[in-house]
Design a protein around this motif. Structure first.
Motif, PDB file in Angstrom:
ATOM      1  N   ALA A   9       0.828  -1.205   0.000  1.00 52.98           N
ATOM      2  CA  ALA A   9       0.000   0.000   0.000  1.00 52.98           C
ATOM      3  C   ALA A   9       0.866   1.260   0.000  1.00 52.98           C
ATOM      4  O   ALA A   9       0.602   2.215  -0.740  1.00 52.98           O
ATOM      5  CB  ALA A   9      -0.924  -0.007   1.217  1.00 52.98           C
ATOM      6  N   LEU A  10       1.919   1.274   0.826  1.00 57.00           N
ATOM      7  CA  LEU A  10       2.803   2.439   0.880  1.00 57.00           C
ATOM      8  C   LEU A  10       3.551   2.625  -0.437  1.00 57.00           C
ATOM      9  O   LEU A  10       3.731   3.763  -0.894  1.00 57.00           O
ATOM     10  CB  LEU A  10       3.789   2.271   2.036  1.00 57.00           C
ATOM     11  N   THR A  11       3.972   1.515  -1.038  1.00 61.28           N
ATOM     12  CA  THR A  11       4.651   1.597  -2.328  1.00 61.28           C
ATOM     13  C   THR A  11       3.721   2.157  -3.390  1.00 61.28           C
ATOM     14  O   THR A  11       4.110   3.016  -4.199  1.00 61.28           O
ATOM     15  CB  THR A  11       5.155   0.208  -2.760  1.00 61.28           C
ATOM     16  N   LEU A  12       2.483   1.670  -3.388  1.00 61.40           N
ATOM     17  CA  LEU A  12       1.492   2.155  -4.348  1.00 61.40           C
ATOM     18  C   LEU A  12       1.249   3.646  -4.186  1.00 61.40           C
ATOM     19  O   LEU A  12       1.214   4.402  -5.162  1.00 61.40           O
ATOM     20  CB  LEU A  12       0.189   1.385  -4.164  1.00 61.40           C
ATOM     21  N   ILE A  13       1.103   4.090  -2.942  1.00 62.03           N
ATOM     22  CA  ILE A  13       0.862   5.518  -2.686  1.00 62.03           C
ATOM     23  C   ILE A  13       2.050   6.345  -3.159  1.00 62.03           C
ATOM     24  O   ILE A  13       1.879   7.417  -3.766  1.00 62.03           O
ATOM     25  CB  ILE A  13       0.596   5.748  -1.181  1.00 62.03           C
ATOM     26  N   ALA A  14       3.269   5.850  -2.904  1.00 65.06           N
ATOM     27  CA  ALA A  14       4.465   6.578  -3.338  1.00 65.06           C
ATOM     28  C   ALA A  14       4.523   6.690  -4.857  1.00 65.06           C
ATOM     29  O   ALA A  14       4.846   7.748  -5.410  1.00 65.06           O
ATOM     30  CB  ALA A  14       5.713   5.879  -2.808  1.00 65.06           C
ATOM     31  N   ILE A  15       4.203   5.593  -5.556  1.00 65.57           N
ATOM     32  CA  ILE A  15       4.207   5.607  -7.025  1.00 65.57           C
ATOM     33  C   ILE A  15       3.176   6.602  -7.556  1.00 65.57           C
ATOM     34  O   ILE A  15       3.459   7.400  -8.462  1.00 65.57           O
ATOM     35  CB  ILE A  15       3.922   4.198  -7.570  1.00 65.57           C
ATOM     36  N   LEU A  16       1.983   6.571  -6.978  1.00 66.29           N
ATOM     37  CA  LEU A  16       0.919   7.451  -7.448  1.00 66.29           C
ATOM     38  C   LEU A  16       1.218   8.911  -7.119  1.00 66.29           C
ATOM     39  O   LEU A  16       0.908   9.818  -7.910  1.00 66.29           O
ATOM     40  CB  LEU A  16      -0.415   7.032  -6.838  1.00 66.29           C
ATOM     41  N   ALA A  17       1.832   9.155  -5.943  1.00 69.29           N
ATOM     42  CA  ALA A  17       2.194  10.524  -5.593  1.00 69.29           C
ATOM     43  C   ALA A  17       3.255  11.073  -6.546  1.00 69.29           C
ATOM     44  O   ALA A  17       3.178  12.219  -7.001  1.00 69.29           O
ATOM     45  CB  ALA A  17       2.701  10.574  -4.148  1.00 69.29           C
ATOM     46  N   ALA A  18       4.262  10.238  -6.867  1.00 66.03           N
ATOM     47  CA  ALA A  18       5.279  10.654  -7.828  1.00 66.03           C
ATOM     48  C   ALA A  18       4.664  10.897  -9.203  1.00 66.03           C
ATOM     49  O   ALA A  18       5.025  11.846  -9.912  1.00 66.03           O
ATOM     50  CB  ALA A  18       6.373   9.584  -7.928  1.00 66.03           C
ATOM     51  N   THR A  19       3.720  10.041  -9.569  1.00 68.24           N
ATOM     52  CA  THR A  19       3.003  10.236 -10.829  1.00 68.24           C
ATOM     53  C   THR A  19       2.282  11.571 -10.834  1.00 68.24           C
ATOM     54  O   THR A  19       2.267  12.287 -11.839  1.00 68.24           O
ATOM     55  CB  THR A  19       1.979   9.098 -11.031  1.00 68.24           C
ATOM     56  N   GLY A  20       1.673  11.914  -9.696  1.00 70.59           N
ATOM     57  CA  GLY A  20       0.979  13.191  -9.594  1.00 70.59           C
ATOM     58  C   GLY A  20       1.912  14.370  -9.785  1.00 70.59           C
ATOM     59  O   GLY A  20       1.568  15.345 -10.460  1.00 70.59           O
TER      60      GLY A  20
END
Length: 274
Positions: A9-20
């Motif tokens: 979950a934390l990895t996913l959030i980090a990926i999506l935040a970087a994408t943002g």
């Protein structure tokens, strides 16, 4: 029920935040609402999470449109302050774009996911080729067509943009450039057009996906709230940076930057289909 452990979950959030963050810069830089980055990233993240093939592209598109409401507003405001938004064109083109959005949302909400993926890949590839190999401007200037061709172009932009989950710049920037609009004015106006596409498009994808099974957790129809909340904050912060870059680099470099991003995205999406 989809299960994700804390580390995932934390990895996913980090990926999506970087994408943002990246999407925000591109939104301001290219006037495309960031969807050209968000859609393929979400698509491949959903593959990694084993989201059903029937819904993953729909959710990627719907979620991307939702993020564009926020990033498009910030980007449009930044371009507005630099006087690079053609308000007269928005008034005359807006209704046709909105009509296309309604038609495209109905179509996109009911076709197979592979169709949306193919539309995204093919249109992105065509526009990338156009922007990369566009011939030098000629002395003769081309004027924007009159009614009804002008409205037809606006409708086409609305239909394909909402099916791709993008803010409209992918199509409107090259079209406006073809009709002799300066690239910065085209990009600024495209960022405002993105709002006309994103708001009704988001509502439509939420409606057509409502109550379906196999959707990711925290989804309102085809709009995933987890993805939205992870992407939007940084994208809103970085969109003004993209707008400043657009006004600081040569127009030719801006055009090639636009083409490269589209080409990379197209290849990745076609690969996913094959």
């Amino acid at each position: 029920m989809l299960e994700i452990d804390l580390a995932e979950a934390l990895t996913l959030i980090a990926i999506l935040a970087a994408t943002g963050a990246i999407a925000g810069v591109i939104s301001g830089l290219l006037g495309v609402g960031g969807g050209i980055v968000i859609v393929p990233v979400l698509f491949f993240v959903f593959i990694g999470l084993d989201i059903e093939e029937d819904v993953r592209m729909h959710v990627a598109v719907g979620t991307s449109l939702a993020t564009i409401i926020f990033t498009g507003f910030i980007s449009a405001r930044a371009h507005w302050k630099k006087k690079s938004v053609d308000t007269a064109l928005l008034k005359s083109w807006g209704p046709a774009v909105a009509f296309g959005v309604v038609a495209g949302t109905i179509l996109g909400g009911n076709v197979a996911g592979e169709v949306l993926t193919l539309v995204f890949a093919v249109v992105a590839a065509l526009v990338a080729v156009n922007m990369a190999f566009k011939p030098a401007e000629r002395a003769a200037k081309r004027r924007m067509p009159r009614t009804p061709l002008k409205e037809i172009l606006g409708t086409i932009i609305g239909v394909f943009s909402v099916m791709m989950g993008i803010g409209g710049g992918t199509l409107s920037v090259p079209i406006l450039s073809f009709f002799s609009y300066p690239i910065r004015l085209a990009v600024g106006t495209a960022s405002a057009i993105g709002l006309i596409i994103a708001i009704p498009g988001t509502l439509g994808y939420a409606y057509f996906g409502w109550g379906l099974s196999d959707l990711p957790p925290l989804s309102l129809g085809y709009v995933n709230l987890a993805g939205l909340l992870a992407i939007v904050p940084l994208s809103m912060l970085t969109a003004p940076l993209g707008a400043r870059i657009a006004h600081a680099i040569p127009p030719t470099a801006l055009r090639y930057c636009f083409a490269v991003f589209l080409a990379i995205t197209s290849v990745r999406m076609i690969t996913s289909i094959l």
